[in-house]
Design a protein around this motif. Structure first.
Motif, PDB file in Angstrom:
ATOM      1  N   ILE A  35      25.194  51.382  -8.327  1.00  0.00           N
ATOM      2  CA  ILE A  35      23.940  50.623  -8.390  1.00  0.00           C
ATOM      3  C   ILE A  35      22.821  51.404  -7.725  1.00  0.00           C
ATOM      4  O   ILE A  35      21.687  51.470  -8.221  1.00  0.00           O
ATOM      5  N   ASN A  36      23.138  52.035  -6.585  1.00  0.00           N
ATOM      6  CA  ASN A  36      22.125  52.787  -5.841  1.00  0.00           C
ATOM      7  C   ASN A  36      21.597  53.967  -6.653  1.00  0.00           C
ATOM      8  O   ASN A  36      20.393  54.279  -6.617  1.00  0.00           O
ATOM      9  N   GLU A  37      22.479  54.618  -7.389  1.00  0.00           N
ATOM     10  CA  GLU A  37      22.054  55.761  -8.209  1.00  0.00           C
ATOM     11  C   GLU A  37      21.127  55.331  -9.343  1.00  0.00           C
ATOM     12  O   GLU A  37      20.285  56.119  -9.789  1.00  0.00           O
ATOM     13  N   ALA A  38      21.261  54.086  -9.792  1.00  0.00           N
ATOM     14  CA  ALA A  38      20.468  53.617 -10.929  1.00  0.00           C
ATOM     15  C   ALA A  38      19.168  52.929 -10.525  1.00  0.00           C
ATOM     16  O   ALA A  38      18.326  52.662 -11.393  1.00  0.00           O
ATOM     17  N   LEU A  39      19.018  52.650  -9.241  1.00  0.00           N
ATOM     18  CA  LEU A  39      17.800  51.992  -8.761  1.00  0.00           C
ATOM     19  C   LEU A  39      17.053  52.926  -7.810  1.00  0.00           C
ATOM     20  O   LEU A  39      17.683  53.645  -7.034  1.00  0.00           O
ATOM     21  N   PRO A  40      15.720  52.898  -7.821  1.00  0.00           N
ATOM     22  CA  PRO A  40      14.946  53.760  -6.922  1.00  0.00           C
ATOM     23  C   PRO A  40      14.826  53.158  -5.521  1.00  0.00           C
ATOM     24  O   PRO A  40      13.721  52.968  -4.998  1.00  0.00           O
ATOM     25  N   CYS A  41      15.963  52.866  -4.902  1.00  0.00           N
ATOM     26  CA  CYS A  41      15.944  52.191  -3.603  1.00  0.00           C
ATOM     27  C   CYS A  41      16.590  53.053  -2.529  1.00  0.00           C
ATOM     28  O   CYS A  41      17.262  54.053  -2.811  1.00  0.00           O
ATOM     29  N   LYS A  42      16.406  52.635  -1.290  1.00  0.00           N
ATOM     30  CA  LYS A  42      16.947  53.359  -0.144  1.00  0.00           C
ATOM     31  C   LYS A  42      18.462  53.229  -0.065  1.00  0.00           C
ATOM     32  O   LYS A  42      19.166  54.187   0.289  1.00  0.00           O
ATOM     33  N   GLY A  50      23.931  54.843   0.385  1.00  0.00           N
ATOM     34  CA  GLY A  50      22.539  55.214   0.598  1.00  0.00           C
ATOM     35  C   GLY A  50      22.078  55.203   2.029  1.00  0.00           C
ATOM     36  O   GLY A  50      21.162  55.951   2.390  1.00  0.00           O
ATOM     37  N   ILE A  51      22.646  54.342   2.850  1.00  0.00           N
ATOM     38  CA  ILE A  51      22.295  54.279   4.272  1.00  0.00           C
ATOM     39  C   ILE A  51      23.589  54.323   5.079  1.00  0.00           C
ATOM     40  O   ILE A  51      24.653  53.925   4.595  1.00  0.00           O
ATOM     41  N   PRO A  52      23.522  54.792   6.329  1.00  0.00           N
ATOM     42  CA  PRO A  52      24.725  54.784   7.160  1.00  0.00           C
ATOM     43  C   PRO A  52      25.171  53.354   7.455  1.00  0.00           C
ATOM     44  O   PRO A  52      24.374  52.413   7.434  1.00  0.00           O
ATOM     45  N   ALA A  53      26.450  53.208   7.735  1.00  0.00           N
ATOM     46  CA  ALA A  53      26.973  51.883   8.062  1.00  0.00           C
ATOM     47  C   ALA A  53      26.521  51.417   9.439  1.00  0.00           C
ATOM     48  O   ALA A  53      26.282  50.230   9.664  1.00  0.00           O
ATOM     49  N   SER A  54      26.390  52.347  10.370  1.00  0.00           N
ATOM     50  CA  SER A  54      26.074  51.955  11.745  1.00  0.00           C
ATOM     51  C   SER A  54      25.143  52.980  12.379  1.00  0.00           C
ATOM     52  O   SER A  54      25.034  54.119  11.912  1.00  0.00           O
ATOM     53  N   ARG A  55      24.462  52.532  13.430  1.00  0.00           N
ATOM     54  CA  ARG A  55      23.654  53.473  14.199  1.00  0.00           C
ATOM     55  C   ARG A  55      24.143  53.474  15.636  1.00  0.00           C
ATOM     56  O   ARG A  55      24.496  52.440  16.199  1.00  0.00           O
ATOM     57  N   ASP A  56      24.132  54.644  16.229  1.00  0.00           N
ATOM     58  CA  ASP A  56      24.807  54.896  17.494  1.00  0.00           C
ATOM     59  C   ASP A  56      23.795  54.962  18.632  1.00  0.00           C
ATOM     60  O   ASP A  56      22.970  55.872  18.697  1.00  0.00           O
ATOM     61  N   TRP A  57      23.881  53.971  19.522  1.00  0.00           N
ATOM     62  CA  TRP A  57      22.982  53.914  20.664  1.00  0.00           C
ATOM     63  C   TRP A  57      23.573  54.607  21.894  1.00  0.00           C
ATOM     64  O   TRP A  57      22.907  54.656  22.943  1.00  0.00           O
ATOM     65  N   ARG A  58      24.781  55.096  21.783  1.00  0.00           N
ATOM     66  CA  ARG A  58      25.404  55.729  22.945  1.00  0.00           C
ATOM     67  C   ARG A  58      24.598  56.952  23.378  1.00  0.00           C
ATOM     68  O   ARG A  58      24.173  57.756  22.564  1.00  0.00           O
TER      69      ARG A  58
END
Length: 251
Positions: A136-143, A168-176
């Motif tokens: 779906i991500n490849e077919a839509l111009p989205c993040k 398209g986006i990472p699953a998590s962001r690391d605050w460590r």
């Protein structure tokens, strides 16, 4: 950021192009994350099933008989067989079936749905939700795209939206390593971004007969923090799951 449900999504059937369905109803932008309910992903991928396709083996009959005795409700052993076939591990078999699906998600009844499945008995989860999200991500111009489902949580009442696939986006962001307000370095905080987006989308999409299975998250910024694809906890650090392997329901 802003969230809104995409209107007028039709009943999805096997073979439907979800990206085209979405693009026909909303102008997707490069700043959008599109959250899509697993229900319509499964329908587009033909994941309908009937109980007759799951003749019950001895294990399924044993599980169903035990649940019938515990709950007082007649449990179909064919449904238990479907759950077993959609799972790689049965973590609990009473008072309900808690399983790990073949793509790593832990939930009740392997996520098999019995509602809004006209003409069939069951709707199975997508086989590989992250690959579905990528298509779906490849077919839509989205993040990015997040495939969502609803499930309960230990120690909490009710259900909430969770991510079972993403692209398209990472699953998590690391605050460590980041400082808190007092300058102390954070040592364990990893924020599960896709689950939080799924939960926010579920507030907009609603439940039941709402018919709004696609939500656009506009202007979400991941930020400069490191991201990772870590989402489903590894068994080595999943101490609750380890404990469940040795636990038996006593009634």
């Amino acid at each position: 950021m802003e969230l809104f449900a995409v209107p007028d999504i039709p009943e999805i059937t096997d073979g439907d192009d979800l990206a085209a369905v979405i693009a026909d109803r909303v102008e997707v932008t490069p700043d959008d994350v599109v959250c899509v309910a697993s229900t319509i992903v499964s329908k587009s991928e033909g994941r309908f099933a009937d109980l007759s396709a799951f003749p019950a083996g001895p294990r399924a009959r044993e599980i169903a008989a035990n649940l019938t005795e515990l709950t007082g409700d007649d449990k179909d052993p064919r449904f238990a067989q479907a759950v077993l076939e959609e799972s790689v591990e049965l973590l609990m078999e009473a008072p309900f079936l808690l399983t790990e699906t073949r793509f790593g998600h832990v939930g009740v009844n392997a996520g098999i749905d019995r509602s809004n499945v006209s003409g069939h008995d069951l709707l199975l989860l997508p086989k590989q939700p992250s690959k579905s999200a990528a298509r779906i991500n490849e077919a839509l111009p989205c993040k990015g795209v997040v495939v969502t489902d609803t499930c309960g949580r230990p120690f909490r009442h009710g259900q909430r939206g969770v991510a079972i696939g993403w692209a398209g986006i990472p699953a998590s962001r690391d605050w460590r390593g980041q400082p808190d307000r007092d300058g102390r370095e954070l040592g364990v905080t990893v924020q599960n971004v896709i689950d939080e987006l799924a939960a926010a989308a579920n507030l907009v999409a609603g439940e039941g007969a709402g018919g709004t299975p696609v939500v656009v998250v506009r202007d979400f910024e991941f930020g400069e923090l490191p991201g990772s694809e870590n989402h489903f906890r590894e068994i080595e650090t999943d101490y609750v799951r380890q404990a469940l392997r040795d636990w038996e329901y006593s009634g």
